[in-house]
Enzyme design. Structure first.
Site, PDB file in Angstrom:
ATOM      1  N   ASP A 156      16.462  39.193  54.658  1.00 12.41           N
ATOM      2  CA  ASP A 156      17.707  38.986  53.912  1.00 12.41           C
ATOM      3  C   ASP A 156      18.473  37.882  54.632  1.00 12.41           C
ATOM      4  O   ASP A 156      18.680  37.959  55.838  1.00 12.41           O
ATOM      5  CB  ASP A 156      18.550  40.267  53.904  1.00 12.41           C
ATOM      6  CG  ASP A 156      18.002  41.324  52.956  1.00 12.41           C
ATOM      7  OD1 ASP A 156      17.106  40.997  52.151  1.00 12.41           O
ATOM      8  OD2 ASP A 156      18.468  42.474  53.025  1.00 12.41           O
ATOM      9  N   ASP A 188      14.524  35.811  49.773  1.00 11.93           N
ATOM     10  CA  ASP A 188      15.509  36.813  49.313  1.00 11.93           C
ATOM     11  C   ASP A 188      16.106  36.445  47.951  1.00 11.93           C
ATOM     12  O   ASP A 188      16.728  35.403  47.795  1.00 11.93           O
ATOM     13  CB  ASP A 188      16.606  36.889  50.387  1.00 11.93           C
ATOM     14  CG  ASP A 188      17.746  37.838  50.054  1.00 11.93           C
ATOM     15  OD1 ASP A 188      17.643  38.598  49.074  1.00 11.93           O
ATOM     16  OD2 ASP A 188      18.744  37.828  50.807  1.00 11.93           O
ATOM     17  N   HIS A 362      23.949  37.718  51.239  1.00 15.47           N
ATOM     18  CA  HIS A 362      22.745  37.170  50.611  1.00 15.47           C
ATOM     19  C   HIS A 362      23.007  35.784  50.019  1.00 15.47           C
ATOM     20  O   HIS A 362      24.066  35.530  49.446  1.00 15.47           O
ATOM     21  CB  HIS A 362      22.256  38.101  49.496  1.00 15.47           C
ATOM     22  CG  HIS A 362      21.894  39.473  49.980  1.00 15.47           C
ATOM     23  ND1 HIS A 362      20.651  39.774  50.487  1.00 15.47           N
ATOM     24  CD2 HIS A 362      22.613  40.616  50.063  1.00 15.47           C
ATOM     25  CE1 HIS A 362      20.623  41.063  50.846  1.00 15.47           C
ATOM     26  NE2 HIS A 362      21.806  41.577  50.589  1.00 15.47           N
TER      27      HIS A 362
END
Lengths: 548, 548
Positions: A156, A188, A362
């Site tokens: 991530d 990710d 993210h």
């Protein structure tokens, strides 16, 4: 030959676990849980299916962890309790894992994998940690040297050019790897639907400053206990405004201790005080830093909201409560309830709105694009996200010139095989969700959960009849016990059920009445018919025939 | 004397119902349902508590409706089935209500109340309809002339200076009423947490144009069937781009028919085609207008997403699906699931994001401020919203100079009494939520729902034992039937339960064994103990002792 096999996390959020397998060796990247949607059905934990890991047997050389979030490490104790594999991860990741393993009484060899260093997993694999920024410190992407070439797994990540620890995602290293030639990028996808770039964590600190500048009473800040940089900023801003900080919630206390011991969190002497002192201080001299931003029913913050006298700190008129996290889908109603209760206590609650109270961990779309460009892979596999996120990430890959034939949209259980530069899906392995009632309890089959859901929807009736074995006569019953059913006229219903059941049993010949299974089925159907007439619903009926 | 009594909607979203009561007369404003959170517990409808309305008896002169949304009219059939009160509402509101009453076989006198006209409810009350803009046409605010003065009830409203029907909120009338002197303003709080002003509905049309301009295959647009102006815009944009429109979903077909008959919707001849023709047309010639934007499990859109062969239209690779509505809290997970399934079918899904795909029907903070300023009331009561929304609306009122003593934050059941210009809370009446399994079924007590939830969480075991009446000996059993319980070793568990139950019964003296209730309780506890040992959980146990 190289096989990449996601056991979880591709097609869902959470449950991250991915197998890398060569002819003779294999290892696992991450082993996470999912927080159950089915909470009402009594499930505490959802795990990936470990069947394939068991099948790998001695081929499986160990587990490499990208970072310490529960959806990446939480399932590890359940895997290791049967077989203590070697585990590799960054210091903070292992710091969070260690007490979990201890709780389970597991002793597995934990080996540090720092950013920039490497470990071997069998002869086939060498795994290098590459520093990435995420909403937890000490997160790693992985550069995985395999028999087929180099695979980059981002873990991530986000790209924050001004992270709190001044340790940004190591773009130089990713670029160098890209220059050397990357077989496949696994990146990710969580935020692939969000255009632009994510907020810098530092921006949240500025928003907090503005909020503290206006606050006249206590400030209560709820955030994830693993978000050490957020916590650092709350500590810093509190000090700036002359407030002491009370840490509330077990994980908040534990994680800050671990992070502080590892030098990841700087807690100035005397800044953090215990609850007793926090209660003694004047309101404008206190910051409360708490877990529970998701409206978890048993969290400290919810207990404060409900006015529980045993809650660590009270919430009073004029206090300011800041929910410094995103709302995880499925939690909106619980969070809304908590905010209402805080408002009833006279607190002002600030959340998800105009203010920059949370920065995602993210990558947004532009950051995903940058990662794709800088690594310039021959193949691309979107990882970590629901199907719609994976699809959108593929679209983003197309936009930066990666052809469709090089994008591999696989989901849990699919085997992506690389051979001589070619990639293709080669069958599937067992995958899925394993439900666990609670620590130590057995797995809960999906059928059992469906039973629970069905009873929850319709209610349940048990009906016992006693049959005389010699004559086949119904000598007693039906004795009824109902739960979860609303009945307008109980006496009328009971009389109706009795009639139905007696008629049903009597309609059977004495010989057939000797067949208990048949009698049970007749009783079941008779009871359902009567209930349907009276309540418009067919409940679950548990019939029991006793022959005496 | 005037009493204002919310029976629902103040402290929650939905369930709107408010009593206005003088010495001798009373009437109700709105009578709405709430969509149940507790869906998994088998509840289809949630109603307000009608106890107080029954107590009012003949004092209750009728019901005035502000608009046709379910949370304002949906509970009316349940009220009217016992007593057909006169109902007043705008033509479209009554148009939506009529088929509902028909379904229930109810004949109540329906009287049109157009914007600008008035009706009397007893001698005490005269109610004037004032045009407001909302996400449904023909919505009214109410100017209520009472013995204590003029009360303005905004209904649900927004201020849209460019509404699709060119019938904006009647600010002139509100201003005139304000000039004449308003005792109390009751104003919509739904969006009081949102700063600024709401989007104009017309802006959504522009966003749709951009989307249609890029679409190469079918466009599927999901929205609320009552949002006639949204539907109008979809029709207009479809015509502009040479597409025919297929209407999907029962309420979509019914509402467009009613709106069209009332002249509220302009459907150009030949634009709308049936499903068969829609399937024959080439993909880029079709717009599908559907319900199901909230991910409802049985909706047409969900069936299309799941690839149900009986779904009205297929969703194919390259189709574009637009969710043109907000996500109602609690539905996020279901909607996410639907989007994933649509993505798996190769459709692109556009929703809640950069694009202006939805305009709220409720006033944002600046619009609330305007309403407060323009009506300039002596008293202010925030209505329609959860507690946090009401609190925030009071704060907004403070900001425009209404003192705290003039703001009355009341919630369901509280009686706000006005006498000689003074306002005070004068006790409470019965209020709360009434759960109904389904149309025609009985009310479901909360206890029953708690039973369902408990079984859903823990599973359930029935245990039957047969006791010899003369000797008190346990001659048969325990016979066990379990549902929703995961057991690691069934045989061991059964043996353990048997041991526990036998020991428990044997520990009782023969006299005590004659006390069936006591034996049952002992059996219950014995079974729970054994299950706890084996599964770490205590299920719900239904013991049954049969004496023979």
């Amino acid at each position: 030959m190289l096989r990449i096999i996601p056991l979880g996390g591709l097609g869902e959020v959470g449950l991250n676990a991915m197998v890398f397998e060569s002819e003779d060796q294999a290892f696992l990247v991450d082993c996470g849980i999912m927080f159950p949607q089915a909470e009402a059905l009594g499930v505490d934990v959802v795990l990936p299916d470990f069947t394939y890991l068991r099948e790998l047997g001695d081929k499986l050389k160990g587990v490499v962890l990208t970072h310490g979030h529960e959806d990446h490490i939480g399932a590890l104790p359940f895997l290791l309790k049967d077989r203590p594999l070697p585990v590799y991860g960054s210091p903070f990741t292992l710091g969070l894992l260690a007490p979990k393993l201890e709780e389970f009484g597991i002793r597995a060899p934990l080996t540090e994998l720092a950013a920039g260093s490497s470990v071997d997993l069998g002869e086939a694999f060498r795994v290098e940690g590459v520093r990435v920024t995420h909403s937890i410190p000490d997160a790693l992407g992985l550069a995985i040297h395999t028999p087929e070439g180099l695979v980059v797994h981002t873990g991530d990540f986000k790209i924050d050019h001004s992270p709190i620890d001044e340790l940004p995602t190591d773009l130089q290293r990713f670029a160098r790897l890209g220059g050397d030639g990357i077989l496949a990028l696994l990146s990710d996808s969580t935020n692939s639907e969000r255009p632009g770039t994510s907020l810098s964590e530092r921006q949240v600190g500025r928003a907090l400053e503005e909020i503290f500048a206006k606050a006249k009473s206590r400030v209560v800040i709820a955030t994830f206990a693993s978000n050490i940089h957020r916590i650092q900023q709350v500590l810093d801003v509190s000090r700036l405004f002359g407030r002491k900080v009370v840490l509330v919630g077990r994980s908040m206390q534990q994680n800050t201790r671990i992070a502080s011991e590892l030098g990841l969190l700087d807690i100035p002497l005397g800044l953090v005080v215990d609850v007793e002192e926090g209660r003694r201080l004047r309101h404008h001299e206190v910051t409360v830093l708490s877990t529970g931003a998701q409206g978890e029913p048993r969290s400290a913050l919810m207990r404060m909201a409900l006015g529980d006298p045993n809650a660590p700190m009270p919430v009073d008129e004029g206090d300011l409560v800041v929910l410094s996290s995103r709302f995880i889908p499925g939690n909106e109603v619980a969070i809304g309830h908590m905010v209402n209760r805080l408002a009833m206590r006279g607190a002002e609650v600030v959340y998800e709105g105009a203010e920059d109270l949370h920065a995602s961990g993210h990558a947004y779309r532009e950051e995903q694009r940058l990662m794709l460009r800088i690594t310039n892979p021959r193949h691309f596999v979107p990882i970590h996200g629901e199907y719609r996120h994976l699809v959108r990430h593929v679209k983003t890959a197309h936009e930066v010139g990666i052809p469709d034939s090089s994008c591999h949209l696989i989901t849990d259980g699919e085997v992506l095989q690389f051979e001589g530069g070619r990639a293709f899906v080669n069958g599937t392995v067992a995958s899925g969700r394993v439900y666990v009632d609670r620590r130590g309890g057995p797995d809960v089959p999906e059928l059992t959960l469906r039973e629970r859901a069905l009873i929850a929807e319709t209610g349940l009736v048990t009906a016992v009849v006693v049959i005389d074995r010699s004559t086949g006569a119904l000598v007693r019953g039906p004795e009824l016990t109902a739960r979860g059913i609303a009945v307008p006229d109980e006496a009328a219903l009971l009389a109706d059920v009795r009639r139905e059941v007696h008629a049903a049993v009597e309609s059977l010949s004495p010989v057939l009445r000797g067949d208990t299974t048949l009698v049970q089925e007749e009783v079941r159907r008779a009871v359902r018919r009567a209930y349907k007439r009276s309540t418009e619903r067919k409940p679950v009926v548990l019939p029991l025939v006793i022959e005496l």
